[in-house]
Design an enzyme around this catalytic site. Structure first.
Site, mmCIF file in Angstrom:
data_model
loop_
_atom_site.group_PDB
_atom_site.id
_atom_site.type_symbol
_atom_site.label_atom_id
_atom_site.label_comp_id
_atom_site.label_asym_id
_atom_site.label_seq_id
_atom_site.Cartn_x
_atom_site.Cartn_y
_atom_site.Cartn_z
ATOM 1 N N HIS A 59 34.479 -30.053 -17.455
ATOM 2 C CA HIS A 59 33.528 -30.437 -18.426
ATOM 3 C C HIS A 59 33.755 -31.525 -19.359
ATOM 4 C CE1 HIS A 59 35.727 -27.835 -21.352
ATOM 5 N NE2 HIS A 59 35.237 -28.614 -22.411
ATOM 6 N N ASP A 76 32.925 -23.484 -23.579
ATOM 7 C CA ASP A 76 33.593 -24.715 -24.384
ATOM 8 C C ASP A 76 33.477 -24.156 -25.897
ATOM 9 O OD1 ASP A 76 34.704 -27.242 -24.696
ATOM 10 O OD2 ASP A 76 32.396 -27.962 -25.137
ATOM 11 N N ASP A 135 27.525 2.887 -40.139
ATOM 12 C CA ASP A 135 27.560 2.841 -38.584
ATOM 13 C C ASP A 135 28.587 1.802 -38.251
ATOM 14 O OD1 ASP A 135 26.237 0.891 -39.489
ATOM 15 O OD2 ASP A 135 24.618 0.962 -37.906
ATOM 16 N N HIS A 148 42.497 -26.048 -22.764
ATOM 17 C CA HIS A 148 41.416 -25.942 -23.116
ATOM 18 C C HIS A 148 40.484 -25.675 -21.667
ATOM 19 C CE1 HIS A 148 37.682 -26.608 -24.984
ATOM 20 N NE2 HIS A 148 37.431 -27.777 -24.319
ATOM 21 N N GLU A 171 33.739 -37.484 -20.733
ATOM 22 C CA GLU A 171 33.794 -37.841 -22.178
ATOM 23 C C GLU A 171 34.938 -38.456 -22.650
ATOM 24 O OE1 GLU A 171 31.576 -35.777 -24.908
ATOM 25 O OE2 GLU A 171 32.768 -35.730 -26.508
ATOM 26 N N ASP A 172 36.155 -37.579 -21.904
ATOM 27 C CA ASP A 172 37.424 -37.873 -22.522
ATOM 28 C C ASP A 172 38.419 -38.613 -21.664
ATOM 29 O OD1 ASP A 172 36.835 -36.604 -24.770
ATOM 30 O OD2 ASP A 172 37.688 -34.574 -24.348
HETATM 31 MN MN MN Z 1 35.672 -29.123 -24.493
#
Ligand code: MN
Length: 481
Positions: free
Chosen positions: A72, A139, A259, A48, A76-77
């Site tokens: 990123h 993300d 189109d 990821h 958080e994780d």
């Molecule tokens: Mn993420």
């Protein structure tokens, strides 16, 4: 998954003078701290982080942004702290990661308008640096691509959020390629049946038009061979969601959308764009009224190109867009295409400044808005959007194609609600069932037990979903063939 070496090589290819050490460190750091984690797909979590960084590199973002892409999710994780990031990677990268983390903490719960308000506040707070939003978009793109591994309910929530917030945001930033990708991914989860049907039709159209497009291409190459205008020719296809929106807006079946397929001619200078146009119009019959000059008069979102539709050698209509390489990059990648100029060697890009100014103004204007509904609406103003966001009285948002009516809304909520619909209130006022809904409208469907669909409803609906449910019922009753 892209390898560490390949990622580095891609970054260095457009940033030859930047020392990529931080990128190597960020990769190793992410690999270490996420080592015990897996994605819902079962893949290593690092896939990821690497995918997010790869998108940022495709958009040619700067070194801190790409590093932030790798890092990123560390706050958080994992047990990583802000202090740690600051110590390892410096203030700028830590600030970007913190910005993305704050955005992550906000789930746009459609049932609760207060959440939209939170989202707006946070967007304002983090938008001090637009790179935060660009990382967040990368993300979201990867999360949408891997949505099939999640439960149905979560898929719907994330797809709605993508359609309501992230796709408009990408549009705002001029990142049209990303906007199209996000919309088509969300479309697949919001309207699975319609998506499947349309993707099959487009695939068949592409297969059926191959001869036409190849011959048109060959014919264009022949007439250009005698000139010394540099030009590359690309085939293009409209996105599924934009075709779906157009079918709804113009109440046309797929077969009448002209189109859906077309071609792009990409050259070096503006003068050569007009030269190419002249050559095309001299050698092929243009369709009257089809020519639009978005170079002398750019769209409000600063999109620039020449558009014209010609009759191809096989007698079919083909839309042709003519633009410079710079316009092409800019319309595919938007603000990201100009990013490196901001810090870079090259002269300041007036176009970029214009875009940033516009964004700053918008951000300022956001601060004055009172309601979250105004906020959602503001994401869309001035832009030719193909969809509207309409709320249930409980605050749940439904994404509908532009032109959709209360009847479409009723069927979007539930088939049973659609069937027993006898009236509708929009923003507390009784309305007709064929009134086109606007973004931010609150729509309340009035139902009566035992009431059933009427034949003229077919004239009131814009969505394929409502149309097919009504038609199915009428057919069963023998009312229509
Ligand atoms: Mn993420």
């Amino acid at each position: 998954m892209i390898t560490r070496e390949a990622l580095l090589a891609k970054f260095t290819s457009y940033s030859p003078h930047v020392d990529p050490t931080a990128l190597e460190l960020a990769w190793d750091f992410a690999e270490k701290v996420h080592s015990h984690q897996a994605r819902a797909s079962g893949e290593h979590y690092l896939t990821h982080c690497a995918a997010v960084a790869e998108s940022l590199i495709e958009w040619r973002m700067d070194l801190p942004s790409v590093c932030a892409g790798l890092l990123h999710d560390t706050i958080e994780d994992t047990a990583t702290t802000e202090m740690q990031l600051r110590a390892e990677f410096g203030e700028e990268i830590a600030m970007l990661v913190m910005g993305v983390t704050k955005l992550d903490a906000l789930k746009f719960e459609s049932r609760d308008e207060a959440q939209a308000e939170n989202w707006r506040k946070m967007l304002l707070a983090t938008a001090q640096d637009i790179r935060v939003i660009v990382v967040k978009l990368a993300d979201r793109l990867h999360n949408m691509k891997t949505l099939n591994f999640l439960k149905r309910e979560k898929q719907e929530r994330i797809a709605t959020e993508t359609m309501a917030l992230y796709a408009p945001l990408a549009h705002r930033l001029g990142m049209f390629k990303l906007k199209g990708e996000l919309e088509d991914l969300a479309f697949r989860y919001l309207y699975p049946e319609e998506h499947l049907e349309l993707s099959q039709k487009v695939a068949a159209l592409v297969a059926g038009s191959e001869k036409n497009l190849l011959e048109t291409r060959a014919a264009i190459e022949r007439v250009l061979a005698g000139t010394n205008i540099p030009c590359r020719i690309l085939a293009r296809s409209k996105t599924l969601w934009s075709i779906y929106g157009k079918m709804g807006r113009q109440a046309k079946p797929f077969e009448e959308i002209q189109d859906a397929l077309g071609m792009r001619l990409i050259t070096d200078t503006v003068a050569n764009c007009y030269a190419l146009l002249g050559i095309i119009h001299t050698n092929f019959k243009p369709v009257t009224g089809s020519f639009t000059d978005y170079i002398s008069t750019p769209k409000l979102n600063l999109y620039r190109s020449l558009h014209t539709t010609i009759v191809s050698p096989t007698g079919e209509l083909v839309e042709i867009q003519i633009r410079t390489e710079e316009m092409h990059r800019s319309s595919e990648y938007g603000i990201a295409a100009h990013w490196r100029y901001k810090t870079g060697e090259s002269a300041r890009d007036a176009h970029m400044e214009e875009k940033l100014n516009w964004l700053r103004q918008w951000m300022e204007w956001l601060q004055d808005l009172n309601s979250p509904r105004e906020f959602l609406d503001s994401l869309k103003t001035d832009l030719e959007f193909d969809q509207v966001f309409v709320f249930t009285p409980a605050g749940e948002v439904k994404v509908l194609p532009a032109g959709a009516t209360p009847l479409d809304f009723a069927f979007a909520v539930h088939t049973a609600i659609g069937f027993s619909c006898v009236g509708a209130q929009v923003n507390n006022k009784m309305v007709k069932l064929d009134l086109p809904l606007k973004s931010g409208d609150i729509c309340k469907i009035i139902t009566k037990k035992g009431s059933l669909p009427k034949k003229d409803w077919l004239n009131y609906v814009k969505t394929a979903r409502a149309r097919s449910k009504i038609r199915h019922y009428l057919r069963e009753q023998g009312i229509v063939a």
